[in-house]
Design a protein around this motif. Structure first.
Motif, PDB file in Angstrom:
ATOM      1  N   SER A  51       0.821  -0.530   0.286  1.00  0.00           N
ATOM      2  CA  SER A  51      -0.557   0.133   0.050  1.00  0.00           C
ATOM      3  C   SER A  51       1.041   1.128   0.109  1.00  0.00           C
ATOM      4  O   SER A  51       1.911   0.954   0.016  1.00  0.00           O
ATOM      5  N   GLN A  98       3.456  13.940   0.110  1.00  0.00           N
ATOM      6  CA  GLN A  98       3.283  12.645   1.780  1.00  0.00           C
ATOM      7  C   GLN A  98       3.654  11.781   0.186  1.00  0.00           C
ATOM      8  O   GLN A  98       2.922  11.822  -0.747  1.00  0.00           O
ATOM      9  N   PHE A  99       4.478  10.988   0.586  1.00  0.00           N
ATOM     10  CA  PHE A  99       4.483  10.046  -0.280  1.00  0.00           C
ATOM     11  C   PHE A  99       5.419   8.850   0.797  1.00  0.00           C
ATOM     12  O   PHE A  99       6.863   8.734   1.319  1.00  0.00           O
ATOM     13  N   GLU A 100       4.324   7.707   1.082  1.00  0.00           N
ATOM     14  CA  GLU A 100       5.135   6.352   1.729  1.00  0.00           C
ATOM     15  C   GLU A 100       5.088   5.157   1.438  1.00  0.00           C
ATOM     16  O   GLU A 100       3.808   5.110   1.114  1.00  0.00           O
ATOM     17  N   LEU A 101       5.371   4.427   1.567  1.00  0.00           N
ATOM     18  CA  LEU A 101       5.643   3.123   1.216  1.00  0.00           C
ATOM     19  C   LEU A 101       5.226   1.771   2.103  1.00  0.00           C
ATOM     20  O   LEU A 101       5.601   2.235   3.146  1.00  0.00           O
ATOM     21  N   GLN A 120       1.081   5.386   0.339  1.00  0.00           N
ATOM     22  CA  GLN A 120      -0.016   6.978   0.358  1.00  0.00           C
ATOM     23  C   GLN A 120       0.404   8.131  -0.436  1.00  0.00           C
ATOM     24  O   GLN A 120       1.622   8.373  -0.527  1.00  0.00           O
ATOM     25  N   GLU A 150      -0.154  12.210  -1.681  1.00  0.00           N
ATOM     26  CA  GLU A 150      -0.860  13.144  -1.458  1.00  0.00           C
ATOM     27  C   GLU A 150      -0.502  14.138  -1.731  1.00  0.00           C
ATOM     28  O   GLU A 150       1.307  14.722  -0.803  1.00  0.00           O
ATOM     29  N   PHE A 173       9.334   3.621   3.712  1.00  0.00           N
ATOM     30  CA  PHE A 173       9.069   2.381   3.515  1.00  0.00           C
ATOM     31  C   PHE A 173       9.040   1.413   5.162  1.00  0.00           C
ATOM     32  O   PHE A 173      10.117   1.539   5.913  1.00  0.00           O
TER      33      PHE A 173
END
Lengths: 144, 144
Positions: free
Chosen positions: A120, B122-125, A122, A124, B87
């Motif tokens: 998954s 925002q960018f998270e894995l 995120q 934004e 991550f």
DNA sequence: TTGAGTGCAAATCATTTGCACGAAA
DNA sequence: TTTCGTGCAAATGATTTGCACTCAA
């Protein structure tokens, strides 16, 4: 039998009025909703039921949590809505959907390079929208 | 005079012991910290001061909030740390840094296409890391 | 010296838990 | 009928506010 009913049925979960109402509120909304927002749409539902239902929805992949600005917000997962991300204009607070293959491709590239499997993500964005950039507040004249 | 002192000075904000301690805790950490984590590193600082300091740090671009899993976590901004994303392995809970140009390029492409200006993202894995994928728990043998 | 920052007490708001009743299957 | 789900009451936890005192500049 709606998609929702079917999904609940395969999960062996009961379709009750609070659950239907909360699902509909999320389904009708064009933007993700906070707990408070949902409560406004579901006046007669106990706050505890709201929490429990949202937790259950999240665990069963009906709803996902996203973070825009400060608070947690809830929206239907890709099972019930096309996959997308969000852009929030910090000037007019408007939230719009963004769906671009570039992000998904970037994730693929990154996961291969690092050797992990991404289940998954995120993603934004925040900034200034085209309407606020041009100083045009009457966006109906432009398109939308 | 450290970067922190200089930044505070240009902002006309006072450099106090609590502020220095909280900044150091974040600076020493290799992972983003939750409010609770920070408190553990700063036993003698009042919880209220923690909240107020973090809010002030956030407003003044010293600290940013990210969302991994459920709770809010805090880490130093790009002013004090190289730009990166995260991550999280949902098996071993380990958080690793990811910095790839693909994401930033994707954001450029998207912002041009949609006509908006992106000021933050925002960018998270999440997923399974290479060590957990291979069932190898002794990751020191592999590299790290 | 003096106003920005801190700590304490307490208020407020968000979330969780236990339990008895009501209603889907 | 029989669990699952709901609502109520109340506990717990997180965050905010007011105010008097302290200390960095």
């Amino acid at each position: 039998m709606t998609d929702f009913d079917a999904h609940m049925h395969t999960l062996k979960l009961r379709v009750t009025n609070p659950r239907k109402t909360i699902f509909e509120a999320l389904s009708d909304a064009s933007e993700p909703l906070s707990i408070g927002d949902i409560q406004k749409h579901c006046r007669d539902i106990d706050r505890v039921t709201l929490y429990r239902t949202l937790e259950m929805f999240t665990k069963n992949n009906i709803v996902k949590i996203i973070h825009i600005g400060w608070k947690k917000q809830y929206e239907l997962t890709d099972l019930f809505q096309p996959h997308h991300h969000h852009f929030r204009c910090t000037t007019c607070q408007d939230i719009s959907h963004v769906s671009d293959s570039e992000v998904e491709e970037a994730i693929d590239t990154i996961s291969i390079r690092h050797g992990f499997t991404v289940t998954s993500h995120q993603f934004e964005l925040e900034g200034t929208c085209r309407y606020c950039l041009t100083g045009n507040t009457n966006r109906e004249l432009l398109n939308k």
